[in-house]
Design an enzyme around this catalytic site. Structure first.
Site, mmCIF file in Angstrom:
data_model
loop_
_atom_site.group_PDB
_atom_site.id
_atom_site.type_symbol
_atom_site.label_atom_id
_atom_site.label_comp_id
_atom_site.label_asym_id
_atom_site.label_seq_id
_atom_site.Cartn_x
_atom_site.Cartn_y
_atom_site.Cartn_z
ATOM 1 N N GLU A 1 -43.106 121.903 72.942
ATOM 2 C CA GLU A 1 -43.229 120.450 72.786
ATOM 3 C C GLU A 1 -42.469 119.971 71.547
ATOM 4 O O GLU A 1 -41.808 118.933 71.576
ATOM 5 C CB GLU A 1 -44.708 120.053 72.679
ATOM 6 C CG GLU A 1 -45.437 120.157 74.013
ATOM 7 C CD GLU A 1 -46.878 119.700 73.927
ATOM 8 O OE1 GLU A 1 -47.392 119.174 74.925
ATOM 9 O OE2 GLU A 1 -47.512 119.887 72.864
ATOM 10 N N ASP B 1 -44.683 115.897 72.782
ATOM 11 C CA ASP B 1 -45.737 115.826 73.795
ATOM 12 C C ASP B 1 -45.672 114.479 74.518
ATOM 13 O O ASP B 1 -45.760 114.410 75.751
ATOM 14 C CB ASP B 1 -47.089 116.006 73.091
ATOM 15 C CG ASP B 1 -48.266 115.649 73.973
ATOM 16 O OD1 ASP B 1 -48.711 116.535 74.703
ATOM 17 O OD2 ASP B 1 -48.725 114.494 73.937
#
Lengths: 238, 238
Positions: free
Chosen positions: A130, A63
């Site tokens: 992610e 992320d």
């Protein structure tokens, strides 16, 4: 001994299998197979295993990496746009809905469904995406991951021009939502004060008599937009 | 001609001057002086100049880079901690208050005050710090910036052990704040449902009868903490 060889072969072929399935999706053959497998483990899939058998740590890393790659990409692509524009564009790209869509287009659902016991939720897709970026980063480092993400993901699955023009008027989004849901909304200027010798406004968004969020800015319109953005996030409207 | 030489010398010496002042603070002599000067331009300092004469774009970039460096640092430092712990630790490090303190310890206020017409606000310090990281990144790339930030900033100005034990009980922070400010607070369980075959709770924080934020998690305590964190952010309590 035979059993050990059989188990070993099964283990090997399983890994080879994962690598074979990943190759067409991610565009390369990963070296650290266990790491890439980890990217697809949702915590709901292994209630009994230790915490580290889930993709959440990789998701945390990925992320951050993705957010920075996108920030740098936008910083260079739009040399004359201000920070407000860059921030908005980035949040359009890294928001859950967009990531879920990218993961879906990449075909990550195929891999994910193999590990999943229950039904796949769309957020599991974005999370796995992610986590995958986190694994790519550990395998290749920042520069290669950046080139990979820009070329193989951003340029391939996103229409940046389209995102530019997408509605980012949070006040109007909020007004529309309130009308649909029969809520009464008002924008209240709480105070006007001086910051660095300039007028500054603090406004609140009030829905059905409840103050939902406040924000400050040098002009009232921007303060209203900023406060609306907070409420849009709180209510999870987008 | 004489005037041109004089102006040229003045321009040069000014740049040399900036480099000389920056060296003891950042630990190296920057090559792209204009870029590093830009890191200290607050938008309030040049009302008449074009938008790009401010550090906000660099701050946008630096904020992302710093966040990723800290994420990776924590990811490696705590191989057995889960994503929740990593997220909390990161937010303790990159939150405004901590960045303002780091910038102050580095002595960025000295440079900043030279460019500033009005009074320095503490947030201008943190912003300049982020913009400086952005400039360092453009000068050196990711790997060198990472080493620089970890060695010269995180290890030098932060007590990570101390941060670990710092209060991250957002519910108790919120309860304390409400008591201080004579507000009535309650935690309401809005619903209980199944997610991936597990019980999931949605709770709301209600202050003086107003629903401030909601959050979901697999246990009620975590949901309350998550919702409290949102309210702490909305009310800007920390």
């Amino acid at each position: 001994m035979d059993l050990i060889i059989r188990l070993f072969n099964r283990y090997l072929s399983k890994d080879r299998d994962v690598a074979n399935r990943l190759r067409p999706i991610i565009g390369f053959t990963p070296r650290r197979i266990q790491l890439f497998k980890m990217a697809f483990y949702h915590r709901s899939m292994n209630n009994d295993s230790p915490k580290k058998m889930s993709n959440e740590r990789l998701e945390f890393l990925g992320d951050a990496i993705l957010s920075t790659i996108v920030a740098e990409y936008l910083f260079k692509k739009y040399p004359n746009k201000d920070e407000g524009f860059l921030t908005k564009m980035r949040s359009k790209i890294v928001k859950r809905q967009t990531l879920n869509e990218i993961a879906d287009k990449m075909g990550l659902d195929v891999i994910l469904s193999e590990y999943s016991l229950g039904k796949l939720s769309s957020s599991m897709l974005g999370n796995a995406f992610e986590a995958l970026i986190g694994a790519v980063y550990i395998e290749f480092g920042y520069e290669k991951t950046k080139n990979y993400v820009i070329k193989n993901i951003l340029m391939k699955y996103l229409d940046i021009k389209d995102l530019e023009s997408k509605d980012d008027n949070h006040k109007s989004q909020l007004l529309e939502w309130c009308q649909k849901n029969g809520k009464e909304i008002s924008f209240v200027t709480l105070s006007k004060f001086k910051l660095d010798k300039r007028d500054c406004f603090k406004v609140a968004v009030v829905i059905d008599g409840k103050e939902m969020a406040t924000a400050e800015d040098f002009n009232k319109k921007s303060a209203e937009q900023n406060a609306s953005l907070k409420v849009v996030a709180i209510l999870d409207i987008l």
